[in-house]
Design a protein around this motif. Structure first.
Motif, mmCIF file in Angstrom:
data_model
loop_
_atom_site.group_PDB
_atom_site.id
_atom_site.type_symbol
_atom_site.label_atom_id
_atom_site.label_comp_id
_atom_site.label_asym_id
_atom_site.label_seq_id
_atom_site.Cartn_x
_atom_site.Cartn_y
_atom_site.Cartn_z
ATOM 1 N N ALA A 661 0.839 -1.201 0.000
ATOM 2 C CA ALA A 661 0.000 0.000 0.000
ATOM 3 C C ALA A 661 0.871 1.246 0.000
ATOM 4 O O ALA A 661 2.044 1.225 0.393
ATOM 5 C CB ALA A 661 -0.915 0.003 1.218
ATOM 6 N N LYS A 662 0.228 2.308 -0.490
ATOM 7 C CA LYS A 662 0.794 3.642 -0.360
ATOM 8 C C LYS A 662 -0.279 4.519 0.263
ATOM 9 O O LYS A 662 -1.442 4.477 -0.163
ATOM 10 C CB LYS A 662 1.217 4.202 -1.709
ATOM 11 N N ALA A 663 0.130 5.289 1.246
ATOM 12 C CA ALA A 663 -0.866 6.087 1.950
ATOM 13 C C ALA A 663 -0.318 7.464 2.255
ATOM 14 O O ALA A 663 0.868 7.636 2.568
ATOM 15 C CB ALA A 663 -1.297 5.392 3.237
ATOM 16 N N ILE A 665 -1.885 10.119 4.784
ATOM 17 C CA ILE A 665 -2.989 10.340 5.709
ATOM 18 C C ILE A 665 -2.565 11.294 6.818
ATOM 19 O O ILE A 665 -1.381 11.449 7.133
ATOM 20 C CB ILE A 665 -3.504 9.021 6.322
ATOM 21 N N THR A 684 -5.465 6.229 0.407
ATOM 22 C CA THR A 684 -4.673 5.004 0.499
ATOM 23 C C THR A 684 -4.875 4.172 -0.766
ATOM 24 O O THR A 684 -6.015 3.956 -1.207
ATOM 25 C CB THR A 684 -5.084 4.173 1.731
ATOM 26 N N VAL A 686 -4.245 0.453 -2.180
ATOM 27 C CA VAL A 686 -4.038 -0.874 -1.616
ATOM 28 C C VAL A 686 -3.889 -1.895 -2.745
ATOM 29 O O VAL A 686 -4.619 -1.858 -3.746
ATOM 30 C CB VAL A 686 -5.218 -1.269 -0.701
ATOM 31 N N LYS A 723 -8.469 1.882 -4.255
ATOM 32 C CA LYS A 723 -8.150 3.206 -3.743
ATOM 33 C C LYS A 723 -9.220 3.596 -2.722
ATOM 34 O O LYS A 723 -10.401 3.504 -2.999
ATOM 35 C CB LYS A 723 -8.111 4.241 -4.868
#
Length: 813
Positions: A661-663, A665, A684, A686, A723
């Protein structure tokens, strides 16, 4: 009686009778010729005068001065020739008693065997131009010595015994701002005249009114009674007067005195040496000039001390040279703001540090040698200490101390509390003195703490078995061999603060401490206190953190609160609640506002995680913003570690597979380290691989009717990309395709962490296993929606429970 004895006694009796008759005759002669004798006395005393000596009257007594003649002179005055200009009388005596040697008087000479001055005033005056009324005395020309001891040859009168009673004596030097003034209650002495000059034994009872070497700075021994015996002498060859006393009482204290006055110089030079044992500090202070007394009264010693004092200079002008040496043993020193117990030291004061630069405050110094004591329960040694330039005082010295760290609590009452450990200090310090306190001390040297157990009170953090070494090198602070343990967490550190001394007092917010940190095990929950706002504690004297302070201890609270820390960390294991990370590498920067996270890398759940972000502290909420990349972590273990991220319907027990994942936040964390509900915002991305949804009851219940022959307890999902937009308590599910072993679905909507769930599912009833052998993507896409497609929605009912039904709100194509 033998005849020869009778003859001797008759001769003696005849001689005595003859002497008595001569004395009686002389007495009768003086009384009969008073004017002539008075003229003889006046002319004799005027031989060395350049002015006017006046005698109002004369009386003679027979028995008072027998065998000599006693003459009482009334209303005697001596005035210089310029008296009419300045009006300062050199001598004004109501009673001037003189006992005259009879034999010398018969030869026409005056030899005074006894002189007494009563009810008189003597003033030696010098005006602002340098003129003195002592010019009334002519310069005496040296005359060749003779072998005739009684040959007066018309010379000046010599004195035997003398006394002064109720006499005021003053030396008033307006040219050089000097005033020496004494009220002589009683002063008596006896003169002797050896070949070298004269000697005198003195008994005195004198009240010192002023001993001002500089009237602008005040008087020494002002209004102090001086009494005792003294010896004085004058040497004709050196023109020096010597005075000594072994028991001179000044006030209530007894001094040893040795003094020298060099009259051969144009302006009389002097050197006075005083020794006193067991004098109280306040008593010694009262003997000094006002400018010195004002400073000394800021301090006190509770027990007597020993002093040796030298005062030297010129009676003509300028401040005198001062040198005071003191010995202090087993004493208590009271200082502004505190006290030092068990004091032992030797001290020296001088007002001439550098020769040729004058005797003044700017050239003055106080030296301390072998100073030992206890300040706030801290024992210390200053082997050599100095306070120089008393106009703008600067303190320097070498400070050493070795003590249990628990003794430090008396000084750090609102910063830390130690229960165990030892401290060792070896420092050189330099500091300005402001209001008689050390201000902004600059230090060099080493401070070592060993085996310390402590609580950092503003954060309520407990440390045990902690050691550190602080090295102050020029302007920098170097921290070596630091071991910090809090609970199970053990941290080994080395650090450095550049320009430490420049920032410590004036700009703690600019201070940057660079740490290199290694740890075998770090449990973040044991440092959770850093998430809370720093407690402000009211101290006994000032409130820490309210502003910069020149006091090194008071300022420590500001520095710890406002200073910045840059940490480069290598940690084998990091624990936080259920979370475990290994091989952690991180760069952190703590500021007065929070923590900046840079390049964090770690291993977790059989994958890796990289993180950047910041945590900003607030009064009740800690705000964070992070960018993270998660690579191939075990999703079950990942969700378990983070308490399912607040999701209640799907837990780690329902998940299987690997998550990437890339987040980006942001959100809030409370002082306990828990996520604040409805505070998370961000996006995020996923990616799931080889994953599965296990025993998810809502689908199982629906599947009993919709897909009775499919295995809904283990829904395999080979691949899923999605997403999510997180908006507080809602997760926005962007449209995504779910391809699984049980069914395929198109999903979009909102998942409410608390309420508001509304998720649309487009579910083809076609069994995905029928298409398992097809590899052509276009063909798979066509087959995906063949047959019946259910349009479902997961929505909350009135009770807040999520129920799955047909999507009545779906817009038709």
């Amino acid at each position: 009686m033998p005849k020869w004895l009778k003859i001797i006694l008759k001769v003696i009796a005849g001689v005595v009778l003859l002497f008595v008759l001569l004395s009686v005759g002389l007495f009768i002669y003086i009384n009969s010729n008073k004017a002539k004798v008075l003229s003889l006395i006046t002319s004799t005393l005027n031989k060395n005068l350049d002015g006017n000596l006046a005698i109002g009257d004369m009386e003679t007594t027979f028995f008072k001065g027998f065998p000599g003649i006693s003459v009482s002179l009334k209303n005697v005055t001596i005035k210089d020739k310029r008296w009419a200009e300045h009006k300062h009388t050199l001598l004004s005596a109501k009673d001037f008693d003189v006992s005259i040697n009879t034999a010398a008087l018969l030869r026409g000479a005056i030899r005074i065997s006894n002189i007494g001055i009563n009810n008189a005033a003597i003033e030696l005056y010098k005006d602002s131009t340098g003129y003195s009324n002592t010019s009334v005395f002519k310069k005496k020309k040296s005359a060749p010595k003779t072998n005739k001891p009684d040959d007066d040859g018309g010379s000046s009168a010599e004195f035997g015994k003398f006394s002064l009673s109720n006499v005021s004596f003053a030396v008033n030097n307006q040219a050089n701002n000097k005033l020496f003034s004494f009220d002589i209650n009683k002063l008596s002495g006896k003169m002797a005249y050896p070949d070298s000059g004269w000697r005198a034994a003195l008994q005195l009872d004198v009240m010192a009114r002023s001993l001002a070497f500089n009237t602008k700075k005040g008087s020494f021994i002002k209004d102090k009674l001086i009494s005792g015996q003294m010896m004085a002498g004058f040497n004709n060859e050196t023109d020096k007067i010597f005075i000594s006393s072994k028991g001179l009482k000044i006030g209530y204290d007894v001094f040893q005195l040795n003094a020298m006055f060099d009259t051969g110089k144009k302006e009389t030079a002097f050197a006075i040496h005083l020794i006193v044992n067991q004098i109280m500090w306040r008593s010694a202070s009262l003997l000094l000039a006002d400018n010195i007394k004002k400073t000394l009264d800021k301090f006190n010693l509770t027990k007597p001390i020993d002093l040796k004092t030298t005062i030297a200079g010129s009676l003509g002008g300028g401040d005198p040279y001062l040198h005071v040496a003191g010995t202090i043993r087993n004493n208590t020193l009271i200082i502004p703001g505190g006290q030092i117990d068990s004091c032992n030291f030797n001290a020296v004061f001088t007002n001439e540090v550098e020769k040729g630069k004058g005797f003044n405050d700017a050239n003055s110094a106080i030296r301390l040698f072998k100073f030992t004591g206890r300040y706030n329960h801290l024992p210390f040694l200053i082997d050599t200490g100095s306070i120089i330039n008393l106009e703008k005082p600067i303190a320097t010295g070498n400070f050493k101390s070795n003590f249990p760290l628990a003794n430090f609590n008396y000084m750090l009452d609102d910063i830390a509390k130690f229960s165990k450990g030892m401290a060792n200090m070896d420092l050189h310090y330099k500091a300005d003195i402001v209001n008689y306190r050390l201000n902004k001390p600059v230090i060099a040297g080493v401070i070592n703490f060993r085996n310390a157990d402590a609580v950092y009170l503003p954060r309520n953090l407990a440390f045990k078995n902690t050691s550190l070494s602080l090295n102050f090198v020029k302007n920098d602070l170097i921290l070596n061999n630091i071991r910090v343990q809090s609970g199970h967490s053990v941290v080994m550190m080395n650090g450095r603060v550049n320009n430490f001394l420049n920032f410590y007092y004036d700009a703690p917010e600019k201070m940057l401490l660079t740490w290199n940190i290694k740890s075998p095990e770090l449990r973040l929950a044991e440092f959770i206190g850093f998430l809370g706002a720093r407690k402000q504690v009211q101290t006994k004297t000032v409130r820490r953190g309210s502003g910069n302070s020149g006091n090194i201890i008071d300022q420590l609270g500001n520095v710890l609160d406002k200073g910045n820390v840059e940490m480069h960390m290598e940690v084998a294991k990091v624990y936080y609640k259920k979370f475990l990370a290994t091989d952690v590498r991180a760069n952190l920067l703590t500021t007065g506002d929070g923590i900046i996270i840079k390049d964090v890398g770690l291993k977790h759940a059989n994958g890796t995680l990289r993180l950047n972000g910041k945590l900003m502290q607030g009064a009740n909420l800690n705000n964070f913003n992070i960018n993270t990349t998660i690579s191939s972590v075990d999703i079950r273990q990942f969700f378990y570690s983070f308490d399912n991220f607040g999701i209640k319907d799907i837990t780690y027990e329902n998940l299987k597979g690997y998550l990437s994942a890339k987040a980006n936040i942001s959100g809030g964390i409370n002082d306990k380290g828990s996520l604040v509900p409805r505070s998370i915002h961000g996006t995020t991305y996923v990616s799931l691989r080889n994953s599965a949804l296990l025993n998810y009851q809502p689908l199982i219940k629906v599947g009993k009717f919709a897909f009775p022959f499919r295995n809904l307890k283990n829904i395999e999902i080979p691949k899923l990309d999605a997403k999510f937009d997180i908006q507080g308590d809602k997760i926005i599910i962007n449209p995504m395709q779910l391809n699984s072993s049980v069914l395929n679905a198109d999903i979009a909507g909102v998942y409410g962490l608390t309420k508001g769930t509304n998720i649309a599912f487009d579910v083809p009833l076609r069994n995905p296993k029928k298409d398992a052998e097809i590899t052509d993507k276009e063909e798979l896409k066509k087959r995906r929606y063949r047959g019946i497609v259910l349009h479902l929605a997961a929505k909350e009912d009135e009770t807040g429970k999520v129920k799955i039904g047909f999507n009545k709100d779906r817009k038709k194509d």
